[in-house]
Design a protein around this motif. Structure first.
Motif, PDB file in Angstrom:
ATOM      1  N   ILE A 181       0.797  -1.103   0.188  1.00 23.62           N
ATOM      2  CA  ILE A 181       0.210   0.002   0.094  1.00 23.62           C
ATOM      3  C   ILE A 181       0.802   1.408   0.048  1.00 23.62           C
ATOM      4  O   ILE A 181       0.174   2.240  -0.228  1.00 23.62           O
ATOM      5  CB  ILE A 181      -0.903   0.008   1.085  1.00 23.62           C
ATOM      6  N   GLY A 182       2.227   1.275   0.431  1.00 22.65           N
ATOM      7  CA  GLY A 182       2.902   2.463   0.406  1.00 22.65           C
ATOM      8  C   GLY A 182       2.964   3.276  -0.813  1.00 22.65           C
ATOM      9  O   GLY A 182       3.150   2.810  -1.926  1.00 22.65           O
ATOM     10  N   GLY A 183       2.579   4.628  -0.736  1.00 21.32           N
ATOM     11  CA  GLY A 183       2.558   5.390  -1.765  1.00 21.32           C
ATOM     12  C   GLY A 183       1.349   5.080  -2.855  1.00 21.32           C
ATOM     13  O   GLY A 183       1.325   5.778  -3.871  1.00 21.32           O
ATOM     14  N   ARG A 184       0.539   4.637  -2.307  1.00 23.11           N
ATOM     15  CA  ARG A 184      -0.771   4.037  -3.331  1.00 23.11           C
ATOM     16  C   ARG A 184      -2.000   4.564  -2.769  1.00 23.11           C
ATOM     17  O   ARG A 184      -2.015   5.223  -1.884  1.00 23.11           O
ATOM     18  CB  ARG A 184      -0.871   2.462  -3.415  1.00 23.11           C
ATOM     19  N   TYR A 185      -3.065   4.646  -3.616  1.00 19.99           N
ATOM     20  CA  TYR A 185      -4.264   5.211  -3.344  1.00 19.99           C
ATOM     21  C   TYR A 185      -5.257   3.995  -3.213  1.00 19.99           C
ATOM     22  O   TYR A 185      -5.028   3.001  -4.304  1.00 19.99           O
ATOM     23  CB  TYR A 185      -4.622   5.956  -4.703  1.00 19.99           C
ATOM     24  N   GLY A 204      -8.369  -2.032  -0.776  1.00 17.27           N
ATOM     25  CA  GLY A 204      -7.625  -2.812  -1.884  1.00 17.27           C
ATOM     26  C   GLY A 204      -6.932  -1.679  -2.727  1.00 17.27           C
ATOM     27  O   GLY A 204      -7.218  -0.227  -2.285  1.00 17.27           O
ATOM     28  N   VAL A 205      -5.996  -1.802  -3.401  1.00 14.37           N
ATOM     29  CA  VAL A 205      -5.310  -0.797  -4.319  1.00 14.37           C
ATOM     30  C   VAL A 205      -6.101  -0.427  -5.361  1.00 14.37           C
ATOM     31  O   VAL A 205      -6.386  -1.422  -6.092  1.00 14.37           O
ATOM     32  CB  VAL A 205      -3.777  -1.320  -4.689  1.00 14.37           C
ATOM     33  N   ALA A 206      -6.405   0.865  -5.818  1.00  7.75           N
ATOM     34  CA  ALA A 206      -7.208   1.309  -6.656  1.00  7.75           C
ATOM     35  C   ALA A 206      -6.465   1.345  -8.338  1.00  7.75           C
ATOM     36  O   ALA A 206      -5.263   1.368  -8.299  1.00  7.75           O
ATOM     37  CB  ALA A 206      -7.499   2.575  -6.586  1.00  7.75           C
ATOM     38  N   ALA A 207      -7.207   0.773  -9.304  1.00  6.47           N
ATOM     39  CA  ALA A 207      -6.611   1.062 -10.572  1.00  6.47           C
ATOM     40  C   ALA A 207      -6.602   2.297 -10.950  1.00  6.47           C
ATOM     41  O   ALA A 207      -7.386   3.366 -10.659  1.00  6.47           O
ATOM     42  CB  ALA A 207      -7.740   0.387 -11.486  1.00  6.47           C
ATOM     43  N   THR A 208      -5.485   2.483 -11.719  1.00 10.26           N
ATOM     44  CA  THR A 208      -5.446   4.021 -12.295  1.00 10.26           C
ATOM     45  C   THR A 208      -6.145   4.077 -13.590  1.00 10.26           C
ATOM     46  O   THR A 208      -6.327   2.987 -14.446  1.00 10.26           O
ATOM     47  CB  THR A 208      -3.684   4.040 -12.503  1.00 10.26           C
ATOM     48  N   VAL A 209      -6.944   5.121 -13.774  1.00 12.37           N
ATOM     49  CA  VAL A 209      -7.720   5.476 -14.781  1.00 12.37           C
ATOM     50  C   VAL A 209      -7.471   6.666 -15.512  1.00 12.37           C
ATOM     51  O   VAL A 209      -7.115   7.735 -14.643  1.00 12.37           O
ATOM     52  CB  VAL A 209      -9.147   5.266 -14.322  1.00 12.37           C
ATOM     53  N   VAL A 246      -7.982   5.874  -9.662  1.00  9.77           N
ATOM     54  CA  VAL A 246      -7.323   6.922  -9.240  1.00  9.77           C
ATOM     55  C   VAL A 246      -6.773   7.694 -10.634  1.00  9.77           C
ATOM     56  O   VAL A 246      -6.057   7.131 -11.458  1.00  9.77           O
ATOM     57  CB  VAL A 246      -6.099   6.619  -8.231  1.00  9.77           C
ATOM     58  N   ARG A 247      -6.946   8.874 -10.800  1.00 13.38           N
ATOM     59  CA  ARG A 247      -6.122   9.651 -11.926  1.00 13.38           C
ATOM     60  C   ARG A 247      -4.735   9.684 -11.577  1.00 13.38           C
ATOM     61  O   ARG A 247      -4.203   9.850 -10.614  1.00 13.38           O
ATOM     62  CB  ARG A 247      -6.790  11.032 -11.971  1.00 13.38           C
ATOM     63  N   PRO A 248      -3.933   9.545 -12.772  1.00 13.19           N
ATOM     64  CA  PRO A 248      -2.435   9.621 -12.565  1.00 13.19           C
ATOM     65  C   PRO A 248      -1.968  10.926 -11.720  1.00 13.19           C
ATOM     66  O   PRO A 248      -0.827  10.588 -11.201  1.00 13.19           O
ATOM     67  CB  PRO A 248      -2.075   9.599 -14.183  1.00 13.19           C
TER      68      PRO A 248
END
Length: 317
Positions: A269-273, A278-283, A292-294
């Motif tokens: 999870i470090g540095g993640r959204y 869970g860890v969100a997908a980048t969209v 999460v937006r980049p």
């Protein structure tokens, strides 16, 4: 022990079978909603929790269930007005003087889509409260986070509404829009976690941002009728487009914060959204329902925001 969780997981399901006796946590915003539930779940599983709130009388009244849940752990309150840097410094100084450590700090407090306003120090109200207040507070008490500890920053799917304008974060030149300002502040919350994680991972401390989901709490109490109409239209559009947006209960909404602070693998999870435990997908496209937006995870922008925030609060960390 950690399990397989998702959008409907509750705080007690996250902590099923988990003993937090001897652990200590700090949670901001414990006068209502997610903050109260986060504190209750942690205390109910043996932890000691310090809850921070602007209005101590309101927090005292709201947290009776937290104290009732306390077994081997404990619950205490500290005054913290994130819209006043003087209050932030006083709260941090009190904790530093006490000296006891925290296994995790959860920056839960916030305001949403308010009419245009300014903090005591002249910052745009949402950016100043949601980001700068937490930026100063968490950085000041960072020495109290144990090696291997965690920092959880409450962001939101509303970060999709807007990136943070580093040239004009206080809307001094940009026409004010309550949802744009809220989105920018929530992007700032995510970027703060990115840079905090980079700076503190050498001590094993990992930071992450969290989207709790859509929950009916007091968060929207300051919204104008126009802002409420905008939100309702956005939700209706998501549901009509098949994105499957659904409101969560408060225990479901607080679950991802509790998961991130306690049982999630810190390396994951470090540095993640995070969302839905869970860890969100980048969209790449706007969808406040998920992903999460980049720009909310951009390491270079996270560093620039850190530098800007230091200049605004007048302290370097």
């Amino acid at each position: 022990m950690a399990g397989v969780f998702g959008a409907t997981t509750t705080t007690d399901e996250v902590l099923d079978g988990v003993d937090l006796t001897g652990k200590r946590y700090l949670v901001t915003g414990v006068s209502a909603g997610l903050g109260v539930e986060t504190a209750r779940a942690l205390v109910a599983h043996g932890a000691s929790v310090v809850g921070a709130a602007r209005d101590l009388a309101k927090a005292e009244a709201a947290t009776g269930e937290v104290r009732a849940a306390a077994g081997p752990g404990s619950f205490d309150l500290i005054e913290l007005d994130l819209a006043s840097l003087a209050s932030v410094r006083a709260a941090a100084d009190r904790l530093l003087a006490d000296g006891r450590r925290f296994d995790a700090v959860i920056a839960n407090a916030g305001i949403m889509a308010t009419p245009e306003g300014r903090t005591a120090d002249g910052f745009e109200l949402q950016f100043g409260t949601n980001h700068l207040g937490h930026f100063l507070f968490v950085n000041r008490i960072a020495p109290l986070i144990v090696d291997g500890g965690r920092f959880v920053s409450l962001s939101s799917g509303a970060h999709h509404f807007s990136d943070i304008d580093l040239d004009d974060p206080n809307f001094e030149h940009t026409p004010y829009d309550p949802w744009q300002a809220y989105g920018a502040a929530k992007t700032a919350n995510a970027l703060f976690a990115v840079e905090f994680d980079r700076r503190h991972r050498g001590r094993g401390i990992r930071a992450a941002s969290v989207h709790p989901g859509g929950i009916n709490t007091e968060l929207g109490r300051y919204m104008s009728e126009e802002a409420q109409a905008t939100l309702s239209a956005a939700v209706a559009q998501m549901q009509a487009s098949g994105q499957g947006f659904a409101f969560k209960s408060v225990p479901q909404g607080a679950a991802t914060s509790v998961w991130a602070a306690t049982v999630a693998d810190p390396a994951d999870i470090g540095g993640r959204y995070l969302e839905d435990c869970g860890v969100a997908a980048t969209v790449e496209t706007q969808s406040v329902g998920s992903g999460v937006r980049p720009y909310a995870l951009d390491a270079d922008r996270a560093k620039l925001l850190w530098d800007k925030s230091e200049a605004l609060v007048g302290e370097s960390f």
